[in-house]
Structures are given as C-alpha cells and as structure tokens.
Design an enzyme around this catalytic site. Structure first.
Site, PDB file in Angstrom:
ATOM      1  N   GLY A 191       6.586   5.424   2.285  1.00 44.23           N
ATOM      2  CA  GLY A 191       6.748   5.754   3.695  1.00 44.23           C
ATOM      3  C   GLY A 191       7.858   4.901   4.278  1.00 44.23           C
ATOM      4  CG  ASN A 212      -7.244  -4.330  -3.906  1.00 43.01           C
ATOM      5  OD1 ASN A 212      -7.204  -5.206  -4.784  1.00 43.01           O
ATOM      6  ND2 ASN A 212      -7.063  -3.051  -4.169  1.00 43.01           N
ATOM      7  CE  LYS A 242      -5.101  -5.127 -10.746  1.00 41.37           C
ATOM      8  NZ  LYS A 242      -5.707  -4.244 -11.763  1.00 41.37           N
ATOM      9  CD  GLU A 261       6.040  -2.837   8.405  1.00 42.43           C
ATOM     10  OE1 GLU A 261       7.099  -2.443   8.881  1.00 42.43           O
ATOM     11  OE2 GLU A 261       4.945  -2.605   8.941  1.00 42.43           O
ATOM     12  NE  ARG A 313     -13.325 -11.319   4.028  1.00 44.15           N
ATOM     13  CZ  ARG A 313     -14.517 -10.761   4.182  1.00 44.15           C
ATOM     14  NH1 ARG A 313     -14.941 -10.431   5.397  1.00 44.15           N
ATOM     15  NH2 ARG A 313     -15.277 -10.534   3.143  1.00 44.15           N
TER      16      ARG A 313
HETATM   17 MO1  MOS Z   1       6.899   0.959   9.058  1.00 40.20          MO
HETATM   18  S1  MOS Z   1       8.903   0.668   9.498  1.00 40.20           S
HETATM   19  O1  MOS Z   1       6.095   0.182  10.341  1.00 40.20           O
HETATM   20  O2  MOS Z   1       6.704   2.601   9.020  1.00 40.20           O
END
Ligand code: MOS
Length: 728
Positions: free
Chosen positions: A231, A622, A624, A695, A619
């Site tokens: 995405g 997962n 992994k 992010e 927290r």
């Molecule tokens: Mo992301 S740039 O928050 O879809």
C-alpha cells in the site's frame, strides 16, 4: 495452547496461501467474458489534445472500443476539497502532466489491447511546463506554526541572539512507492451491481469513491481486496485508471481488467513529491536549543495531489525549545500527481531536522546522543501537551550500547579499513500514533472456528494475522481456531483505512470489544435456547472460558453447544472510538537509529555496514510481523539515503520512470539490521497499549546514514540521494 500468542513470533495466517500462489490479487480474477484494457498516456508535459487518430487502433484485431476525450466514458468530478487528483480522466482535452491518461483501449486479450494502444496517435498544442521546484520556490504558505518566548519579537531575533547557529538546506526529488503488485483492477457488473477487485488500503472508502464518481448508489458497489501487494499510501485514494476500468465495463456490458505496466504506475499513480527544506537552529554553547525554524517548499501538482507538511509532526514536536517557527509551503508544478508515501511527511521532515541536529553536534562538540538528551522533550514545544508515553531516552541508551557507539570518533576520517573510510552516525525518529474509531465482528461457528472480520485491508503488514492473534488471545483459543477476514467493503461498516500506521492501534480494541460481545451473545443464546443444556439459567452464572461454556456443573465447547442448539453461528459487532485522552496528550512513537557506513576512499562508493535501531512503539502484537515492518522500513531508509530519486526534466518527463533507472535497495545493499523495541504499553491510547509501527522505522533512517557518511568522510551531502559523485 499455552498462554496468549500476543507479543510472540506468530506466523502469517495467510503465509501458506501467499507462498503457494493461491492468494488472489486484483489481476488474478478471471470472470466469464473478461475483456482487457490498456492505457494511452500523454507524451507532452502540458497543453491540449487537439485531436487523436484512433482508426488504426479500432481496426486492430480484437479491439472493442477506444475511449478518448473525444469518445469519453462518463465520470463525475472529484468532490471539492478532495485532495487527490482534482480532475476526471477523458472528460476534457487538457493535458496537465506528461503521463496523464488520454485513452483507454479495450480488447479481447491483454496483448491485443496493448498493441492497439501503440497505434493511437495524438496531436497536441504544447504549453511550457513548470517543473523546477527550486525555480518556483518559495511556494504558498499553508499557515505558520509558531511559539516565541515572552519578549522575543521573532524567530529571526531568537536565532540572532543565539550563541551558536546552524542553517542547513536539504532537498530531495520525487520518490515512488514501488509496490510489488502493480496497480490492477478487475471490474464486474451484474445488472446494476458492481464488484471491483482492486488493491486498496481502505476498501469501504474506496467503494464509496467509486460509487460517487460513477454516479451509482453506494450500496451497489463492492470492493474486494483480499490480498493487496503493498500500500504505502498510493492505494488509499482511487485513481483515474480504476474508475475508467469500471466505467468501460459498464458501457461494454462485460467485465474489464486493467493492469498497468510497471512504467505506467510511475506516472498514472501519485508519487512522493519533491521537497526542499531549510532548518535553522539556535543554541547555547552546550547545545541546548534556543530557537528552531523549519521552512519547507513541497511539490503540489496542478493536477492535484497530497499536500506535504514536513514540519508538523517532526520539528513541531521532537525537541524542547523556547522559540519555534514552522512554515510549510506548497509549490504548484506541472508534474504527475503526488501522493502520501510511507512516513509521508515525517521521513523528509526528520531527514532535515536530524541532519541539522548532527551539524549542531559538530558545531558544539557535544556527542550527538548527549545533544538529543539535553534537548529531550516530555511535552511538545508549541502546545505544551505531554506525550502519552515516551521512553526515547531508553532507546538512545540501548541503541548506543548495542551498536558500540562508544567506538565512534567525533573527528571525521578517523577510522579506516583498508581503502574504506568508516563512520558512525545516529538519528532520532518520531511518528504520530493515531487511533481511529473502528469496528469488527466476531462469529462463533458450529465448525469450531471463530471468524473475526473487519473491513480494513492487509497491505502486506500482517493485519489479518493481527486480527487472528488478538481474537485468539481474547477468546483463549489457538490462533489456528480463528479465521480472520479483511479486504472486502461488504464486511461490517467501520473498518479502518490501512494508513497512518493505525490499523493495529485502532482495530485491536474493536476486535476485543467484538469478542467480548460475541461471548455475551453466546451465553445469552445458551440460556435462551430451549435445546441448550443451559436453558433457563441466569446468564450471570454462565461462564465462558477458552472456548467452553460452563455453568451448574456442566461444561461444553461452543461447537457442540451451537450444534445442540441448531444454530450455525452466533455473532456480535464491536465498535470502539478514538483514544480517550486524545485532546490531553500527544501520541507519538519514537525510535533511535545507529548505523555504521563505509565509503570507498577512491571511488566514493557509500555502503551501509550495520544498522541498529531501538523503538518505543507501545505494546507489540506479533514480534515476527513487527520485526518485518521495522526492518523493511529501515531498508526503505537505505533507499531514501543512497538510491531513490526521480528528477523531473524540463519537459515534464520523469528521468527514471522504470525499475532499471529508479533504484531501490536490493539484498546487496542491505546489511544486518538489528531491531529492538521496548514493548512498553501506552496506558493512554488503549487498554492493550499498541501505538503502531508501520512507518516509524523509515523516519530518520536516512539521516542516520547521512550523519555516518559525514563522520566517515567529513562531507555533508544536502541533496539526496547520497551518491558516490557527491563524495569525491
Ligand atoms: Mo501511509 S503513507 O500512511 O498510507
């Protein structure tokens, strides 16, 4: 099962489907009677289409239709105030940027459509393009964020009165999302019902957009994105290509599939806009900040796009300072549309700030970690709102320790290894945490499974697995007993968009609420249903525990209970709101990056040797998936620092609109990446305490690399990417 799966290494529930090629993506659907589309794009930077010759294309084998501005498909205009593309394709003859869609060829096969598209010609009236961000700056201010200490007339005065000042201007060109799945749409109408298979970050919002733009009732449109191959922002809006595909299928009364080529994605889909930023810091001789100024000029295409505000969630919150001014300006250019791209404002913004902080460390002779501790903020400097939970100091200490920061020599070019100059650099990361209102559904089924559904999207992050794990924890069942469903706009309303690193933060509380409500519904059915062994009991005496219903000395599992009662399923919805302390606290994730680079003495080649990062993200569900997200983000940071750039030519053409010229990190560019997180629940964001981590890993990774390159070479590169020519 022993104990909760939460916080452990949990395998992807859809992993086997994906690695065996059985996970359907948008282009994998092959409905009966399927036609194929191919786009025709403008080959000039700005102007008007005077005329098009489609006769050869129309006569080509298998072609059913060639749609152009002169034989259009009906699409309504975007809503005013909508911040994506601000026009509908094929509705007029204006060319706003090179690569704008000016035609759609539909044929029986993909190859026929592509071949016919190459036969379409267009005549243009050409107008000069505005393409240079530097030439068109400064842009239009979107409003100033400012706080000055009492008696200080301006940020200029605060800077002028500071014993030490640093001023640094950094710039970066356009970047592209490069999702593994190129953009693709399969549109199927059955009577007046439209089903669109199309990768999407927010399935319900996308379905609503498609309905509005095609002029059909929202209830008649269903968007399915069971699997979405990346995405990163570009799949949060609906682009003209998908709308045209659905419109063509309606007119031709057959399903249409439109798959963009990799090259077409570079221009038909928005990119991260180019941006230039200037940071000015004023400080005491010991590095304590007295003033911080952050100015940015970001690309805003005439065709519309995402408006980059690189100071708002970075410089405006990161450090304590008595005087601060943020001015974010936008510059109109004739470029393809921009769109948010992973850490969309924060990655550029923190590259600027953390580069300037490194320069301040050099100027004051204060160690970069110590400098950041001296300017540590427990509240944001403009509104003085405290952070909900912040343990960044621990990230610094742990990161310094794990990376061997004590080995760093402050003087550049102090360490070598043969012909390689070795440098260490660090930077601090910040990213807003965001809890949206969310809904989920939990359904006990008589096959012994519990289905947990939410109309969010799994863009590859592991959202589906997160739903399953949280459901398993809440219901005391193994993850394998949960079937998680996402990626369908027909699921209950209230699925959150997969953007802003917010899916886990927002959806965990909704899944917990849904599971609790489903247990209540199951207990109610157990006491109400005459066939139930618990019929007539007071529901307060009935207990649910690990899939079993217990009361009055009897116990049965929910599967047998449902079968006995003759009920195929019992379900409930859970809906939760935003964080309770939303106006009281600032919610942010934090991190500290440490990296070692080497730069070749003779060729200037920069390489990243080692990377260590420690995060404070609340927290973790997962371990992994979390590691995958954070490592993946840091690899993006290597691209941001060393490889990724798409300069735009004066005629509006991207210089690198393909994967041969636009470089992204490959395995050979990727060192060992040591990622840690503190796993401290945020007490104010939710009961569970997750703040999201999609992010944050990208934020400031490029700055850490740039700072390490300076430490290795003594050269400060201000225009990204840091390529070898800039290090000679
Ligand atoms: Mo992301 S740039 O928050 O879809």
């Amino acid at each position: 099962m022993t104990g909760s799966p939460l916080g452990r290494e949990i395998d992807r529930v859809d992993g086997p489907l994906k690695v065996t090629g059985n996970a359907p993506y948008a282009a994998d659907y092959r409905p009966e009677g399927l036609l194929h589309g191919y786009l025709v794009q403008a080959t000039v930077g700005r102007g008007t289409v005077r005329g098009m010759d489609v006769s050869r294309a129309e006569a080509a084998p298998g072609v059913l239709a060639v749609f152009t501005p002169f034989r259009s498909l009906p699409l309504s205009s975007p809503q005013p105030g909508h911040s994506g593309e601000n026009y509908s394709a094929l509705q007029d003859t204006a060319v706003r940027f090179r690569g704008q869609i000016i035609g759609l060829v539909v044929a029986e096969t993909f190859e026929q459509a592509r071949d016919a598209a190459a036969l379409v010609t267009a005549d243009y009236t050409i107008t000069p393009s505005r393409t240079s961000l530097a030439a068109a700056s400064p842009g239009v201010s979107q409003g100033v964020l400012q706080k000055l200490a009492p008696g200080v007339p301006s940020i200029e005065a605060a800077l002028a009165a500071s014993p030490v000042t640093v001023s640094t201007t950094v710039s970066q060109h356009a970047q592209h999302h490069i999702a593994m799945e190129p953009h693709a749409t399969t549109a199927v109408w059955v009577d007046d019902q439209l089903t669109v298979y199309c990768g999407a970050q927010a399935p319900q919002r996308a379905a609503a957009t498609i309905a509005a733009r095609l002029g059909v009732d929202r209830a008649k449109v269903r968007l399915i994105c069971r699997h979405t191959g990346g995405g990163f922002g570009q799949r949060s809006p609906v682009w003209n290509e998908a709308l045209l595909c659905a419109a063509a299928a309606r007119v031709l009364k057959r399903p249409v599939k439109l798959v963009l080529s990799r090259e077409q994605v570079f221009t038909a889909i928005g990119h991260r806009g180019a941006v230039r930023q200037t940071i000015r810091l004023g400080a005491e001789a010991d590095g304590r900040l007295l003033a911080l100024s952050h100015d940015s000029d970001g690309e805003l295409p005439a065709a519309g796009g995402w408006q980059m505000m690189p100071g708002r969630d970075t410089s405006a919150v990161a450090y304590r300072t008595p005087n601060i001014r943020i001015d974010q300006r936008l510059v109109t250019l004739d470029t393809p549309p921009t769109w948010s791209m992973r850490a969309p404002a924060e990655a550029p913004g923190m590259f600027a700030l953390e580069t300037a902080m490194d320069e301040l460390a050099v100027r004051t002779g204060v160690d970069p970690v110590e400098l950041r501790l001296r300017n540590y903020a427990s509240a944001d400097p403009i509104e003085s709102r405290p952070f909900s939970s912040k343990h960044l100091d621990e990230c610094y200490r742990l990161g310094a320790q794990r990376s061997g920061w004590h080995r760093r020599q402050a003087r550049p070019r102090s360490r070598t290894d043969g012909d390689w100059l070795i440098g260490l650099g660090m930077a601090s990361a910040i990213y807003p945490a965001w809890r949206q209102a969310a809904s989920a559904r939990a359904r006990f089924r008589d096959d012994g499974m519990v289905a947990i559904a939410s109309a969010t999207s799994d863009i590859g992050t592991g959202a589906r697995t997160m739903l399953a794990a949280v459901g398993a924890d809440e219901l005391g069942l193994p993850v394998s007993s949960i079937e998680a469903e996402v990626g369908d706009s027909a699921l209950p309303p209230g699925g959150v968009g997969a953007y802003g690193s917010s899916v886990t933060t927002s959806t965990v509380p909704a899944v917990q609420a849904a599971c609790r409500a489903a247990v209540t519904a199951l207990v109610k059915a157990a006491v109400d249903n005459p066939k139930s062994p618990f019929a007539g009991l007071d529901p307060a005496t009935v207990r649910y525990r690990r899939g079993r219903i217990e009361a009055g000395g009897r116990a049965t599992d929910f599967r047998s209970l449902l079968r006995t009662m003759g009920m195929p399923s019992v379900e409930a919805l859970g809906s939760t709101g935003p964080a309770a302390g939303a106006d009281q606290y600032r919610f942010h994730c934090f991190g500290a990056h440490f990296c070692e680079v080497r730069v070749h003495r003779l060729t200037g080649e920069p390489r990243v040797n080692r990377f260590t990062s420690v995060f404070d993200v609340g927290r973790v569900v997962n371990a992994k998936a979390a590691r995958g997200q954070l490592v993946g983000s840091i690899i993006w940071g290597i691209g941001h620092a060393l490889l990724e750039a798409d300069p735009i030519e004066p005629d509006g053409r991207f210089a690198a609109a393909n994967l041969a010229d636009y470089l992204v990190p490959v395995h050979a560019d990727t060192p060992e990446i040591d990622v840690h997180w503190l796993d401290r629940p945020d007490p104010h964001i939710s009961e569970f305490g997750a703040r999201g981590l999609g992010e944050i890993g990208l934020v400031s990774a490029a700055a850490a690399i740039g700072n390490a390159v300076f430490n290795a070479t003594g050269i400060r590169v201000h225009d990204l990417p840091i390529t070898l020519d800039k290090l000679l």
